[in-house]
Design an enzyme around this catalytic site. Structure first.
Site, PDB file in Angstrom:
ATOM      1  N   GLY A   1      -4.273  13.114   2.644  1.00  0.00           N
ATOM      2  CA  GLY A   1      -3.921  12.985   1.233  1.00  0.00           C
ATOM      3  C   GLY A   1      -5.128  12.914   0.327  1.00  0.00           C
ATOM      4  O   GLY A   1      -5.193  12.066  -0.566  1.00  0.00           O
TER       5      GLY A   1
ATOM      6  N   SER B   1      -6.235  15.253  -1.829  1.00  0.00           N
ATOM      7  CA  SER B   1      -6.259  16.251  -2.901  1.00  0.00           C
ATOM      8  C   SER B   1      -6.022  15.684  -4.292  1.00  0.00           C
ATOM      9  O   SER B   1      -6.170  16.395  -5.283  1.00  0.00           O
ATOM     10  CB  SER B   1      -5.218  17.347  -2.620  1.00  0.00           C
ATOM     11  OG  SER B   1      -3.900  16.810  -2.611  1.00  0.00           O
ATOM     12  N   ARG B   2      -5.642  14.404  -4.383  1.00  0.00           N
ATOM     13  CA  ARG B   2      -5.415  13.826  -5.712  1.00  0.00           C
ATOM     14  C   ARG B   2      -5.498  12.298  -5.645  1.00  0.00           C
ATOM     15  O   ARG B   2      -5.502  11.709  -4.567  1.00  0.00           O
ATOM     16  CB  ARG B   2      -4.050  14.243  -6.265  1.00  0.00           C
ATOM     17  CG  ARG B   2      -2.870  13.809  -5.427  1.00  0.00           C
ATOM     18  CD  ARG B   2      -1.574  14.454  -5.911  1.00  0.00           C
ATOM     19  NE  ARG B   2      -0.426  14.081  -5.094  1.00  0.00           N
ATOM     20  CZ  ARG B   2       0.349  13.034  -5.324  1.00  0.00           C
ATOM     21  NH1 ARG B   2       0.090  12.238  -6.340  1.00  0.00           N
ATOM     22  NH2 ARG B   2       1.371  12.763  -4.544  1.00  0.00           N
TER      23      ARG B   2
ATOM     24  N   ASN C   1      -4.608   7.765   4.198  1.00  0.00           N
ATOM     25  CA  ASN C   1      -4.352   7.459   2.799  1.00  0.00           C
ATOM     26  C   ASN C   1      -3.029   8.025   2.304  1.00  0.00           C
ATOM     27  O   ASN C   1      -2.372   7.428   1.451  1.00  0.00           O
ATOM     28  CB  ASN C   1      -5.499   8.016   1.933  1.00  0.00           C
ATOM     29  CG  ASN C   1      -5.142   8.057   0.466  1.00  0.00           C
ATOM     30  OD1 ASN C   1      -5.080   7.027  -0.205  1.00  0.00           O
ATOM     31  ND2 ASN C   1      -4.862   9.256  -0.050  1.00  0.00           N
TER      32      ASN C   1
ATOM     33  N   SER D   1      -0.979  -1.354   0.717  1.00  0.00           N
ATOM     34  CA  SER D   1      -0.609  -1.652  -0.675  1.00  0.00           C
ATOM     35  C   SER D   1      -0.351  -3.141  -0.829  1.00  0.00           C
ATOM     36  O   SER D   1       0.124  -3.802   0.101  1.00  0.00           O
ATOM     37  CB  SER D   1       0.661  -0.882  -1.067  1.00  0.00           C
ATOM     38  OG  SER D   1       1.152  -1.322  -2.320  1.00  0.00           O
TER      39      SER D   1
ATOM     40  N   TYR E   1       9.177   1.054   1.066  1.00  0.00           N
ATOM     41  CA  TYR E   1       7.730   1.214   0.930  1.00  0.00           C
ATOM     42  C   TYR E   1       6.998  -0.042   1.394  1.00  0.00           C
ATOM     43  O   TYR E   1       6.001   0.028   2.124  1.00  0.00           O
ATOM     44  CB  TYR E   1       7.395   1.527  -0.529  1.00  0.00           C
ATOM     45  CG  TYR E   1       5.940   1.809  -0.796  1.00  0.00           C
ATOM     46  CD1 TYR E   1       5.362   3.000  -0.362  1.00  0.00           C
ATOM     47  CD2 TYR E   1       5.143   0.900  -1.490  1.00  0.00           C
ATOM     48  CE1 TYR E   1       4.024   3.270  -0.616  1.00  0.00           C
ATOM     49  CE2 TYR E   1       3.815   1.160  -1.754  1.00  0.00           C
ATOM     50  CZ  TYR E   1       3.251   2.350  -1.315  1.00  0.00           C
ATOM     51  OH  TYR E   1       1.921   2.611  -1.566  1.00  0.00           O
TER      52      TYR E   1
ATOM     53  N   ALA F   1       8.039  -2.297   3.508  1.00  0.00           N
ATOM     54  CA  ALA F   1       8.158  -2.399   4.967  1.00  0.00           C
ATOM     55  C   ALA F   1       7.183  -1.469   5.665  1.00  0.00           C
ATOM     56  O   ALA F   1       6.556  -1.841   6.668  1.00  0.00           O
ATOM     57  CB  ALA F   1       9.593  -2.081   5.395  1.00  0.00           C
TER      58      ALA F   1
ATOM     59  N   LYS G   1       4.268  -0.319   4.547  1.00  0.00           N
ATOM     60  CA  LYS G   1       2.879  -0.747   4.382  1.00  0.00           C
ATOM     61  C   LYS G   1       2.586  -2.049   5.134  1.00  0.00           C
ATOM     62  O   LYS G   1       1.494  -2.228   5.685  1.00  0.00           O
ATOM     63  CB  LYS G   1       2.562  -0.904   2.890  1.00  0.00           C
ATOM     64  CG  LYS G   1       2.548   0.423   2.129  1.00  0.00           C
ATOM     65  CD  LYS G   1       1.542   1.405   2.709  1.00  0.00           C
ATOM     66  CE  LYS G   1       1.410   2.659   1.879  1.00  0.00           C
ATOM     67  NZ  LYS G   1       0.410   3.604   2.410  1.00  0.00           N
TER      68      LYS G   1
ATOM     69  N   ILE H   1      -3.640   0.562  -9.596  1.00  0.00           N
ATOM     70  CA  ILE H   1      -4.791   1.455  -9.732  1.00  0.00           C
ATOM     71  C   ILE H   1      -4.491   2.537 -10.759  1.00  0.00           C
ATOM     72  O   ILE H   1      -3.401   3.105 -10.786  1.00  0.00           O
ATOM     73  CB  ILE H   1      -5.135   2.104  -8.373  1.00  0.00           C
ATOM     74  CG1 ILE H   1      -5.336   1.030  -7.305  1.00  0.00           C
ATOM     75  CG2 ILE H   1      -6.377   2.987  -8.506  1.00  0.00           C
ATOM     76  CD1 ILE H   1      -6.431   0.021  -7.594  1.00  0.00           C
TER      77      ILE H   1
END
Length: 246
Positions: free
Chosen positions: A13, A15-16, A89, A141, A154, A156, A158, A187
């Site tokens: 991940g 690219s951004r 990531n 996170s 999400y 769970a 992380k 962020i």
């Protein structure tokens, strides 16, 4: 500043957003990088064009597809011969209150964020064990530590990655392979650009350091854990959240 000269590092991940920030910093520190994108090759190529003249690589990756991971990593490792670091990531969200959350939305997030991290780690272990060195950094996170309404899937995924990383650290410490996490808070990325000033102010009000974090705040923590400077650190989570959760 420490350096990562000649270290071969894979970033998923990249690219951004946070991933692109990580890639750019690793490039400036001398690493040779291969980073993935999910669908938008042009975004990856744009990041690639901003890097130095080293022979960095981009590759497409579907984190929820075991075959995609095996093929991509096998091809890359065959070309490189070895790998020094892995940064997991990439991830997805499928936010919804639990009463309305579809089973498929739960499964997709777990399969991508948690199972995907497992598969990527597994793909680099043989060359790392053979070389008796390596550093794995899993980007998690603050939500995985404190929870958040509408993000049970999400959170769970992380939290699972953190526990997975600790277990991995215990398994691989004797082989001089480290596994750690970096846990971002709020962020500033393309996603937060769409928020109103009022929404941003509400986010900042819960922070001890009264600003949103930058992608460089995360990237520096990741780079530190990839470097030899952190050679005695494993099984840990560095929280980069401005004091949101302690």
């Amino acid at each position: 500043m420490f350096n990562l000269n000649n270290k071969k590092i894979i970033v998923t991940g990249g690219s951004r957003g946070i991933g692109a920030g990580i890639v750019k910093l690793l490039d400036s520190l001398g690493a040779e990088i291969a980073f993935s994108y999910s669908s938008r090759k042009e975004s990856a190529e744009q990041v690639l064009s901003q890097l130095s003249g080293r022979q960095h690589k981009i590759f497409q990756l579907n984190l929820s597809d075991e075959e995609s991971i095996q093929m991509s990593f096998s091809s890359l490792l065959k070309e490189w011969g070895s790998v020094d670091g892995l940064v997991n990531n990439a991830g997805i969200t499928k936010d919804q209150l639990l009463l309305r959350m579809k089973t498929d939305d739960f499964d997709q997030v777990i399969n991508t964020n948690l199972k995907g991290s497992f598969l990527c780690c597994k793909a680099v272990l043989k060359p790392m064990v053979k070389a008796r060195k390596g550093s794995i950094v899993n980007v998690t996170s603050v939500v995985g530590q404190m929870g958040n309404p509408g993000q049970a899937n999400y959170a769970a995924s992380k939290a699972g990655v953190e526990a997975f990383s600790k277990s991995l650290a215990k398994e691989l410490g004797s082989r001089n392979i480290r596994a750690n996490c970096v846990s971002p808070g709020f962020i500033e990325t393309e996603m937060t650009d769409s928020l109103s000033a009022e929404q941003k102010e509400k986010m900042i009000s819960g922070l001890v350091i009264e600003r949103l974090g930058s992608v460089n705040d995360i990237a520096h923590a990741v780079a530190y854990l990839l470097s030899d400077v952190s050679s005695y650190i494993t099984g840990q989570t560095i929280a980069v959240n401005g004091g949101l959760y302690m």
